[in-house]
Motif scaffolding. Sequence first.
Motif, PDB file in Angstrom:
ATOM      1  N   SER A 127      -7.130   1.429  -6.530  1.00 23.68           N
ATOM      2  CA  SER A 127      -6.553   2.733  -6.219  1.00 23.68           C
ATOM      3  C   SER A 127      -7.641   3.763  -6.057  1.00 23.68           C
ATOM      4  CB  SER A 127      -5.595   3.170  -7.332  1.00 23.68           C
ATOM      5  OG  SER A 127      -6.291   3.319  -8.556  1.00 23.68           O
ATOM      6  N   LEU A 158      -3.837   6.731  -3.614  1.00 26.17           N
ATOM      7  CA  LEU A 158      -3.347   5.564  -2.875  1.00 26.17           C
ATOM      8  C   LEU A 158      -3.586   4.314  -3.705  1.00 26.17           C
ATOM      9  CD1 LEU A 158      -2.195   5.054   0.029  1.00 26.17           C
ATOM     10  CD2 LEU A 158      -4.523   4.477   0.697  1.00 26.17           C
ATOM     11  N   SER A 159      -2.584   3.447  -3.777  1.00 28.84           N
ATOM     12  CA  SER A 159      -2.761   2.181  -4.485  1.00 28.84           C
ATOM     13  C   SER A 159      -2.462   1.027  -3.536  1.00 28.84           C
ATOM     14  CB  SER A 159      -1.837   2.098  -5.712  1.00 28.84           C
ATOM     15  OG  SER A 159      -0.479   2.075  -5.315  1.00 28.84           O
ATOM     16  N   ALA A 160      -3.177  -0.069  -3.736  1.00 33.48           N
ATOM     17  CA  ALA A 160      -2.957  -1.279  -2.934  1.00 33.48           C
ATOM     18  C   ALA A 160      -2.871  -2.460  -3.890  1.00 33.48           C
ATOM     19  CB  ALA A 160      -4.093  -1.468  -1.931  1.00 33.48           C
ATOM     20  N   GLU A 164       5.307   4.358   1.356  1.00 29.67           N
ATOM     21  CA  GLU A 164       4.775   2.997   1.445  1.00 29.67           C
ATOM     22  C   GLU A 164       4.549   2.606   2.894  1.00 29.67           C
ATOM     23  OE1 GLU A 164       5.980  -1.640   0.402  1.00 29.67           O
ATOM     24  OE2 GLU A 164       7.085   0.003  -0.546  1.00 29.67           O
ATOM     25  N   MET A 177       0.856  -1.185   0.000  1.00 29.09           N
ATOM     26  CA  MET A 177       0.000   0.000   0.000  1.00 29.09           C
ATOM     27  C   MET A 177       0.886   1.225   0.000  1.00 29.09           C
ATOM     28  SD  MET A 177      -3.092   1.070   2.592  1.00 29.09           S
ATOM     29  CE  MET A 177      -4.075  -0.337   2.075  1.00 29.09           C
ATOM     30  N   GLU A 178       0.724   2.060  -1.028  1.00 33.48           N
ATOM     31  CA  GLU A 178       1.613   3.209  -1.127  1.00 33.48           C
ATOM     32  C   GLU A 178       0.911   4.419  -1.721  1.00 33.48           C
ATOM     33  OE1 GLU A 178       4.875   2.037  -3.622  1.00 33.48           O
ATOM     34  OE2 GLU A 178       3.724   2.262  -5.470  1.00 33.48           O
ATOM     35  N   LYS A 226      -3.714   2.439   7.279  1.00 37.59           N
ATOM     36  CA  LYS A 226      -3.977   3.297   6.118  1.00 37.59           C
ATOM     37  C   LYS A 226      -4.328   4.709   6.575  1.00 37.59           C
ATOM     38  CE  LYS A 226      -7.365   3.714   2.336  1.00 37.59           C
ATOM     39  NZ  LYS A 226      -8.553   3.048   1.718  1.00 37.59           N
ATOM     40  N   GLN A 249      -4.109  -3.645  -9.350  1.00 36.24           N
ATOM     41  CA  GLN A 249      -4.235  -2.784  -8.186  1.00 36.24           C
ATOM     42  C   GLN A 249      -5.624  -2.202  -8.027  1.00 36.24           C
ATOM     43  OE1 GLN A 249      -1.388   0.332  -9.182  1.00 36.24           O
ATOM     44  NE2 GLN A 249      -3.058   1.712  -9.663  1.00 36.24           N
TER      45      GLN A 249
END
Length: 504
Positions: A79, A83-85, A168, A7-8, A174, A77
């Motif tokens: 997103s 934020l993307s996971a 990250e 997660m970043e 989160k 992903q």
Amino acid sequence: MDKTVEMEMKLTIARKDLKKLLASELIMAKTIKGSLAKQELLTTYYDTESYKLTEAGMAYRIRRNGKKYEATIKTEQSSGGGLSARREFNIPLKKDAPLLSGFAELGLEADLEELLAGEELQKLFTVEVKREVRLLQVTPATVLEMAIDQGKISAGKQKEKIDEVELELKEGTKADLLDFTAQVAAKIPVFIEPRSKFARGLHLLGNGEEHELPKGRLKIDRGGMVQDELGKLLEYYGDRILKLQNRLLLDKTMLVQADKLLLPQFRHLQALLALIKPLLAEGEYDKMRKLLAEPAGTLNVLFRYKRLLQQWQLLQGTAGSSFLQRPQLAEKLTEEIENILVEVDKQLQQGVYSHCIFKLLAWTEQSLWQNSYYVEVEQLAGCRIEDWYNMLKELDIKGDKIDEAQAQSILRICEVIYYARRSLKIDRLSKTVWKDVKELYQRIQILVYDVYSSKCLLNCVKGNNSRALYRDGGLLLGWRLQALQSANAKALKAYSKLLEDLKK
């Protein structure tokens, strides 16, 4: 926290601002001692000639860090809001050559041999970056890795520069990641980079598309729990604002459309906040409403001036050729619009939208909405429709006139119903009632913006020495007042019809 999920937050920050950030207490005080490191990374992405992995929602890469090699598979992903996971599976390699075995043992569900069906992996493109990395203890429970990447993507003769910052989540929540990003955005202008390096490389190869806004609206489960489902919507519209911000910064010719592009997104957010207001702790609604007020307020003023200019141009067309020789008011209104566009551009450049949205999303993750996990979306929507209906009834409009204060109240209520309905597809509103809402919303906007609201017009002529400007301002003001009776009658008719149909 699932260790296979990466997660970043991927951001772009101007070099001068990044230097300021790194020297700030926000970073200096949170950097874990001894964690600062510099790396030179060479990453090669692979797929088959027919892009079997890409079609399956996977990216395969081999990364060289010093003398070490590591193969990684990332899955498709999710997103939103920058934020993307993604699920990420890593295995060490003895040499720089693709390997398919070992990923299943880590939890990858796909059978790579079966998926590739005998096709060999081949090089797609490379990514070279110089990376500066440090660990940040942002809360007692949460550790973030801050990676500053500078380099390039090379796909044949096509190249693209990389200059980005990744935050990250290594340990923790989160909510803390979003809250820290909001703190960064409060100090310096930050912007999201919605595309992964893989997506950017594919685009260079001509096999990917430029990042666009998602088509249509987010579908949610109306039978789901309120905080889960409405949290998704808040993230969805926040994400649209962040992406539109990027688009407007890249293409200045689109700036004049800022109100048309961005105001609906803010109105969706405001409507969703109004929807959940009864579930929020005291002061929470007002705090979030105020947060949205600065950027939305500027856009709303732009919208009002543009509408006023359109009205003046309509009057010119109605009055005939003599008005063509009197450009003073049009020039003044155009000047005001240009001044507001400068302010909008300034807000964009300063990252005002980023700070606003990151703070809203952090609040969404951190706040606890009362009883939200016991109330379904459809139940809440039904109750709120009843509340708004009662608010409309309580205006107690008598006679044949809706005064300005009542018109403003109706506009606020209609706007909330209209945008909440567009987000949720509320079943409690029949097709007839929904048609009534849209009709009243349109009629009340005409009454408020084209008849009653003359503040922008008065600001244009106030303190000016031009008699011609005062004359034309007076003519437009008189024309607006002349339209009062007709606009009022149509708005009142639409208001009465909506109340009647809501009773059913």
